[in-house]
Design a protein around this motif. Sequence first.
Motif, PDB file in Angstrom:
ATOM      1  N   ALA A 268     -19.904  -1.494   9.604  1.00 37.47           N
ATOM      2  CA  ALA A 268     -20.578  -2.809   9.197  1.00 37.47           C
ATOM      3  C   ALA A 268     -20.637  -3.607   7.851  1.00 37.47           C
ATOM      4  O   ALA A 268     -20.896  -2.579   7.437  1.00 37.47           O
ATOM      5  CB  ALA A 268     -22.358  -3.342   9.755  1.00 37.47           C
ATOM      6  N   PHE A 269     -21.261  -4.628   7.606  1.00 43.61           N
ATOM      7  CA  PHE A 269     -21.221  -4.973   6.357  1.00 43.61           C
ATOM      8  C   PHE A 269     -22.535  -5.443   5.829  1.00 43.61           C
ATOM      9  O   PHE A 269     -24.003  -5.943   6.507  1.00 43.61           O
ATOM     10  CB  PHE A 269     -20.824  -6.962   6.414  1.00 43.61           C
ATOM     11  CG  PHE A 269     -20.636  -7.691   4.941  1.00 43.61           C
ATOM     12  CD1 PHE A 269     -19.373  -7.334   4.054  1.00 43.61           C
ATOM     13  CD2 PHE A 269     -21.992  -8.129   4.715  1.00 43.61           C
ATOM     14  CE1 PHE A 269     -20.309  -8.068   2.977  1.00 43.61           C
ATOM     15  CE2 PHE A 269     -22.216  -8.610   3.105  1.00 43.61           C
ATOM     16  CZ  PHE A 269     -20.899  -8.185   2.229  1.00 43.61           C
ATOM     17  N   ALA A 270     -22.915  -3.983   5.723  1.00 38.40           N
ATOM     18  CA  ALA A 270     -24.901  -4.232   5.861  1.00 38.40           C
ATOM     19  C   ALA A 270     -25.079  -2.998   4.185  1.00 38.40           C
ATOM     20  O   ALA A 270     -24.638  -1.952   4.483  1.00 38.40           O
ATOM     21  CB  ALA A 270     -25.211  -3.536   6.895  1.00 38.40           C
ATOM     22  N   ALA A 271     -26.027  -2.673   3.757  1.00 42.44           N
ATOM     23  CA  ALA A 271     -26.356  -2.098   2.789  1.00 42.44           C
ATOM     24  C   ALA A 271     -26.760  -0.302   3.744  1.00 42.44           C
ATOM     25  O   ALA A 271     -26.104   0.538   2.676  1.00 42.44           O
ATOM     26  CB  ALA A 271     -27.528  -2.287   2.247  1.00 42.44           C
ATOM     27  N   ASP A 272     -27.300  -0.149   4.453  1.00 37.92           N
ATOM     28  CA  ASP A 272     -27.005   0.589   5.384  1.00 37.92           C
ATOM     29  C   ASP A 272     -26.172   1.381   5.959  1.00 37.92           C
ATOM     30  O   ASP A 272     -26.386   1.877   6.841  1.00 37.92           O
ATOM     31  CB  ASP A 272     -28.635   0.615   5.405  1.00 37.92           C
ATOM     32  CG  ASP A 272     -28.396  -0.090   6.558  1.00 37.92           C
ATOM     33  OD1 ASP A 272     -27.887  -1.157   7.143  1.00 37.92           O
ATOM     34  OD2 ASP A 272     -29.815   0.045   8.076  1.00 37.92           O
ATOM     35  N   ALA A 273     -24.877   0.307   5.915  1.00 38.44           N
ATOM     36  CA  ALA A 273     -23.823   0.586   7.365  1.00 38.44           C
ATOM     37  C   ALA A 273     -22.958   2.411   6.992  1.00 38.44           C
ATOM     38  O   ALA A 273     -23.397   3.069   5.808  1.00 38.44           O
ATOM     39  CB  ALA A 273     -22.719  -0.155   7.335  1.00 38.44           C
ATOM     40  N   LYS A 274     -22.536   2.617   7.612  1.00 38.37           N
ATOM     41  CA  LYS A 274     -21.869   4.199   7.999  1.00 38.37           C
ATOM     42  C   LYS A 274     -20.433   3.969   6.757  1.00 38.37           C
ATOM     43  O   LYS A 274     -20.016   3.119   6.755  1.00 38.37           O
ATOM     44  CB  LYS A 274     -21.472   4.517   9.281  1.00 38.37           C
ATOM     45  CG  LYS A 274     -22.305   6.135   9.047  1.00 38.37           C
ATOM     46  CD  LYS A 274     -22.293   6.281  10.916  1.00 38.37           C
ATOM     47  CE  LYS A 274     -22.004   6.239  12.256  1.00 38.37           C
ATOM     48  NZ  LYS A 274     -21.740   6.437  13.216  1.00 38.37           N
ATOM     49  N   ALA A 275     -20.564   4.371   6.270  1.00 35.60           N
ATOM     50  CA  ALA A 275     -19.067   4.703   5.140  1.00 35.60           C
ATOM     51  C   ALA A 275     -18.945   5.921   4.679  1.00 35.60           C
ATOM     52  O   ALA A 275     -19.251   7.045   5.141  1.00 35.60           O
ATOM     53  CB  ALA A 275     -20.472   4.338   3.939  1.00 35.60           C
ATOM     54  N   LYS A 276     -17.157   5.275   4.930  1.00 30.72           N
ATOM     55  CA  LYS A 276     -16.383   6.617   4.705  1.00 30.72           C
ATOM     56  C   LYS A 276     -15.553   6.783   3.519  1.00 30.72           C
ATOM     57  O   LYS A 276     -15.435   5.234   3.673  1.00 30.72           O
ATOM     58  CB  LYS A 276     -16.073   7.746   5.553  1.00 30.72           C
ATOM     59  CG  LYS A 276     -15.524   6.645   6.714  1.00 30.72           C
ATOM     60  CD  LYS A 276     -15.107   7.959   7.989  1.00 30.72           C
ATOM     61  CE  LYS A 276     -14.390   6.739   8.787  1.00 30.72           C
ATOM     62  NZ  LYS A 276     -13.576   7.415  10.344  1.00 30.72           N
ATOM     63  N   THR A 277     -14.854   7.176   2.969  1.00 30.78           N
ATOM     64  CA  THR A 277     -13.760   7.334   2.485  1.00 30.78           C
ATOM     65  C   THR A 277     -11.928   7.276   2.967  1.00 30.78           C
ATOM     66  O   THR A 277     -11.803   8.822   3.416  1.00 30.78           O
ATOM     67  CB  THR A 277     -13.460   8.039   0.631  1.00 30.78           C
ATOM     68  OG1 THR A 277     -14.618   7.680   0.510  1.00 30.78           O
ATOM     69  CG2 THR A 277     -12.579   7.752  -0.596  1.00 30.78           C
ATOM     70  N   VAL A 278     -11.177   6.383   3.298  1.00 28.07           N
ATOM     71  CA  VAL A 278      -9.899   6.563   4.147  1.00 28.07           C
ATOM     72  C   VAL A 278      -9.130   6.690   2.617  1.00 28.07           C
ATOM     73  O   VAL A 278      -8.722   5.334   2.002  1.00 28.07           O
ATOM     74  CB  VAL A 278     -10.064   6.124   5.026  1.00 28.07           C
ATOM     75  CG1 VAL A 278     -11.153   6.152   6.143  1.00 28.07           C
ATOM     76  CG2 VAL A 278     -10.674   4.485   4.782  1.00 28.07           C
ATOM     77  N   SER A 279      -7.690   6.921   2.933  1.00 24.38           N
ATOM     78  CA  SER A 279      -6.693   5.932   2.037  1.00 24.38           C
ATOM     79  C   SER A 279      -5.722   4.703   3.062  1.00 24.38           C
ATOM     80  O   SER A 279      -6.473   4.509   3.970  1.00 24.38           O
ATOM     81  CB  SER A 279      -5.286   7.544   2.649  1.00 24.38           C
ATOM     82  OG  SER A 279      -4.431   6.478   3.428  1.00 24.38           O
ATOM     83  N   VAL A 280      -4.895   3.645   1.943  1.00 19.97           N
ATOM     84  CA  VAL A 280      -5.137   2.977   2.766  1.00 19.97           C
ATOM     85  C   VAL A 280      -4.856   2.721   4.358  1.00 19.97           C
ATOM     86  O   VAL A 280      -4.325   1.492   4.482  1.00 19.97           O
ATOM     87  CB  VAL A 280      -4.805   1.815   1.787  1.00 19.97           C
ATOM     88  CG1 VAL A 280      -5.720   0.701   0.533  1.00 19.97           C
ATOM     89  CG2 VAL A 280      -3.128   2.097   1.052  1.00 19.97           C
ATOM     90  N   GLN A 281      -4.177   4.016   4.261  1.00 18.32           N
ATOM     91  CA  GLN A 281      -2.813   3.953   5.865  1.00 18.32           C
ATOM     92  C   GLN A 281      -4.057   3.794   6.659  1.00 18.32           C
ATOM     93  O   GLN A 281      -3.333   4.548   8.076  1.00 18.32           O
ATOM     94  CB  GLN A 281      -1.986   4.965   5.248  1.00 18.32           C
ATOM     95  CG  GLN A 281      -0.589   5.125   4.664  1.00 18.32           C
ATOM     96  CD  GLN A 281      -0.532   5.640   3.098  1.00 18.32           C
ATOM     97  OE1 GLN A 281      -1.783   5.791   2.807  1.00 18.32           O
ATOM     98  NE2 GLN A 281       0.494   5.212   2.538  1.00 18.32           N
TER      99      GLN A 281
END
Length: 397
Positions: A268-281
Amino acid sequence: MGKKTVRDIEVKGKRALVRVDFNVPLADGQVADDTRIRAALPTIQYLLEQGAAVILMSHLGRPKGQVREELRMDPVARWLSELVGREVVKLDDCVGKEVESTAANLEPGQVVLLENLRFHPEEEENDLDFAQHLASLADVYVNDAFGTAHRAHASTAGVPQYLPSVSGFLMERELKVLGSVLTNPIRPFVGILGGAKVSGKIGVIRNLLSRVDVFLLGGGMANTFLKAQGREVGQSLVEDESLPVARQIMEEAGGKLVLPVDVVVADAFAADAKAKTVSVQQVPAKWRILDVGPETLSLFEEKLASAKTVIWNGPMGVFEFPSFAAGTFTLARILTETQATTIVGGGDSIAALQQAGLLDRMSHVSTGGGASLELLEGKTLPGVAALEDKEEDVEGG
Ligand code: AMP
């Protein structure tokens, strides 16, 4: 460039009308951040030391051609008076009989601050009658407001039609730094662009691409380029109408253009959104890119290792949310570790550097976001074009 400065004219015994950028944030009727006022002090002090009387003028906020009590210049005058150590007479208008009679009776060493220029709609309309009234207050005109030099307003483009017109020291430095980087950079020269939108910066991308050795692209604008490469960008901010121009730019850029290879995505576009790092693919269809990833930062670091000149405008991610600030802050740290001359412009990049405590580690921080972008785009700024050329430039053609 090569514009005359206050050093090139005689100001002793003269009244100097000085356009400054005192568009400062106010809080509780006081100046909340005086960076812009301090930036104009060298010019003001020089004029006073040389025996001039100084009439200062600026806009403040967006009063849209009407008097707005909360946007009067009084708090600025009070604080300026502390900074210059002498009385600053604040007038309640910028044109009219009272202003004219005060100006006519000024003595060397006196300082006057006119009322907010944008209380009059004629200022933004570049009304020449209004400009002439402003010009009638003084003998010479000095422009030290780099931040508004890209606007053709009465106080920037109009007044110089009626008075000998030169630049102040702040304006001189901005033009010198940005001008020399564009015309004669020490190489390798790396450009870094970020921020939200491609559309407003296409001219900048094109002009910079033709001049830099390496071009690093991050932030929301990189999404449009990733999509143009045929990648899935999920719910990311993308400007579909800019896809053709992004494709064209990538073709023209050859190997110079470096895009993110991994990204931090959020659900989501939010400060507390879930986040993860992925390759651009691997951007999931329901997620959105909000920052560049660590591999991208390593790649950028590699490209910056031998740089001698770097110009940076725009954050690498949504740095306003701490979970998506790492890209921008890490890039800032990488810049402090290079041997390069580092030039930064744009309000958001400056805010990010301030938050990271690295602002004073940059070689040059431009005071004008819009104005510096237009210079990087290769445009002539109306407030600069209106100033007199230095003699040698005239002779040299
Ligand atoms: P600009 O005014 O074009 O320099 O854009 C600055 C804004 O870009 C900042 O407020 C950032 O939050 C925003 N921004 C940077 N990266 C992204 C992104 N990946 N998605 C959405 N907004 C972004």
